[in-house]
Design an enzyme around this catalytic site. Structure first.
Site, PDB file in Angstrom:
ATOM      1  N   HIS A  92     -24.221  26.313  -8.905  1.00 47.17           N
ATOM      2  CA  HIS A  92     -23.874  27.494  -9.701  1.00 47.17           C
ATOM      3  C   HIS A  92     -22.532  27.340 -10.423  1.00 47.17           C
ATOM      4  O   HIS A  92     -22.222  28.140 -11.321  1.00 47.17           O
ATOM      5  CB  HIS A  92     -23.841  28.739  -8.805  1.00 47.17           C
ATOM      6  CG  HIS A  92     -24.354  29.971  -9.488  1.00 47.17           C
ATOM      7  ND1 HIS A  92     -24.194  30.212 -10.840  1.00 47.17           N
ATOM      8  CD2 HIS A  92     -25.040  31.043  -9.000  1.00 47.17           C
ATOM      9  CE1 HIS A  92     -24.738  31.362 -11.146  1.00 47.17           C
ATOM     10  NE2 HIS A  92     -25.271  31.893 -10.057  1.00 47.17           N
ATOM     11  N   ARG A  93     -21.737  26.356 -10.062  1.00 49.07           N
ATOM     12  CA  ARG A  93     -20.500  26.100 -10.796  1.00 49.07           C
ATOM     13  C   ARG A  93     -20.790  25.543 -12.182  1.00 49.07           C
ATOM     14  O   ARG A  93     -19.964  25.643 -13.092  1.00 49.07           O
ATOM     15  CB  ARG A  93     -19.621  25.103 -10.021  1.00 49.07           C
ATOM     16  CG  ARG A  93     -19.176  25.587  -8.657  1.00 49.07           C
ATOM     17  CD  ARG A  93     -18.490  24.491  -7.864  1.00 49.07           C
ATOM     18  NE  ARG A  93     -19.360  23.328  -7.658  1.00 49.07           N
ATOM     19  CZ  ARG A  93     -18.996  22.244  -6.990  1.00 49.07           C
ATOM     20  NH1 ARG A  93     -17.771  22.168  -6.453  1.00 49.07           N
ATOM     21  NH2 ARG A  93     -19.842  21.233  -6.844  1.00 49.07           N
TER      22      ARG A  93
END
Length: 417
Positions: free
Chosen positions: A390-391
């Site tokens: 998700h980064r």
């Protein structure tokens, strides 16, 4: 003159190696380029060829032993040479290098530090081992040396330790929740027979890398169902005209490569202070072995035909199972695919394979009754799950990639046109 043979670094992440087998015995002649030993790295068992010629005068590591990179494992030279004297000299040189390396790095900087700062030592940390420059920096920054982890000899604190501590303090206010340190579970006392099997280098690396990935990269998962009817027909047709056997996984690899071209945000890596988006598509394909998974890489998969991909994957998988993969054949991946469909698995989630931002988990193709134009018919579906960091990747980006992948697999002529 005799030459020292040391444990080589046969992969970019290798820190120690296990000597699996010697192909020469003490007293035998050795030529340059001749197979000397087999070494298990953190990725595979690899052949180690001699860099010297002469006689194998000394074997310093027994088969099955694990030793750090650069440790002495053998001596090659002329018969009659004094091996023990050479070994003693080499070990003395190693010790001197270790002792002198850390202080030497700081000599110039320490001389440049104000003398008054160097001579001031906190009474609370006076018994700690620390270089003068490290003490001066700690005093200037108000750092308690008791809180600093030393990396020098015997835990000696040096300049880089102070800098690392300062960086950690700066990052602390904005850092994400630190990864939990998971201790090995307490094993109850055995009540029957058992066997403890030492970890191979490969299993150690799998545990370390996937543990780091799972706890450091915030994973989220997207699952989609894909109708495989047309692809199954296309594969059957290709089987009749192609000399190369093409599996369903080959279709998935090719389709993923094509979809990644359209969605570069998925073909990426997290660098800490930047996101790297690749102009090329290198797909890692997970291969199961008794010791664990290895991931050989199909380079430039977006530029290769189905038959080229099928041939290359078959060759790489064969090498992996024979433990003949080379380090360069397991590096450079930008995306990974793990397929357990052949084991009857419907769906699963996979842990991201660093440095990738995503990994695609592929399940089996299974028939199901569906309603089409008011009639019930049997269709075949395959579930895929995309694990995303998700980064790097947001939910909508991952969803759009899966939509494109589904469109390609449901209309497989897109792979040819």
């Amino acid at each position: 003159m005799a030459e020292i043979v040391r444990m080589p670094a046969l992969s970019d992440t290798m820190t120690e190696g296990t000597l699996v087998a010697w192909h020469k015995a003490e007293g035998e002649a050795v030529e340059i380029g001749e197979l000397l030993a087999e070494i298990e790295t953190d990725k595979a068992v690899m052949e180690f060829q001699s860099l010297y010629e002469g006689t194998l005068l000394h074997i310093g590591v027994e088969e099955g032993s694990a030793v750090p990179v650069n440790q002495i494992i053998a001596v090659i030279g002329e018969k009659g040479e004094d091996v023990q004297a050479l070994l003693a000299q080499a070990k003395a040189g190693d010790s001197a290098t270790t002792e002198e390396a850390a202080p030497a790095e700081e000599v110039v900087q320490e001389l440049e530090a104000p003398l008054a700062q160097k001579e001031t030592i906190s009474s609370d940390d006076s018994r700690l081992k620390a270089s003068p420059l490290a003490r001066a920096m700690a005093k200037e920054e108000g750092i308690d040396l008791n809180n600093v982890q030393g990396s020098g000899d015997d835990g000696r604190i040096v300049k880089k330790d102070i800098l690392a501590y300062m960086e950690g303090q700066k990052a602390a206010p904005v850092a994400a929740t630190p990864a939990p340190q998971v201790a090995a579970p307490k094993v109850p006392e055995a009540k029957g027979g058992y066997k403890d099997v030492p970890l191979s280098q490969m299993r150690k690396t799998i545990a370390r890398r996937l543990g780091e990935s799972k706890f450091n990269a915030p994973h989220f998962y997207l699952t989609m169902e894909i109708c495989m009817d047309k692809l199954m027909e296309t594969r059957q047709y290709i089987k009749g005209i192609s000399e190369t056997s093409i599996s369903y996984n080959d279709f998935v690899v090719k389709a993923a490569a094509k979809a990644l071209q359209q969605h570069p945000s998925i073909n990426a890596s997290w660098l800490g202070d930047a996101i790297r988006y690749y102009d090329y598509v290198n797909i890692g394909v997970a291969v199961a072995m008794d010791e664990g998974l290895v991931v050989p890489v199909v380079d430039a998969a977006d530029t290769k035909s189905l038959s080229q991909i099928a041939t290359e994957i078959r060759e790489l998988a064969g090498k992996a199972r024979d433990r003949r993969l080379q380090a360069q054949e397991m590096q450079g991946n930008t995306f990974t695919i793990s397929n357990l469909g052949m084991f009857g698995i419907d769906e699963f989630t996979a842990i991201i394979n660093p440095p990738d931002a995503c990994i695609l988990a592929v399940g089996r193709i299974a028939p199901r009754l569906v309603m089409v134009d008011g009639e019930v018919k049997e269709s075949n579906f395959m579930k895929v799950t995309l694990s995303c960091d998700h980064r790097v990747v947001d939910g909508a980006q991952g969803a759009r990639f899966l939509q494109t992948l589904r469109d390609i697999l449901e209309e497989p002529m897109r792979l040819i046109i």
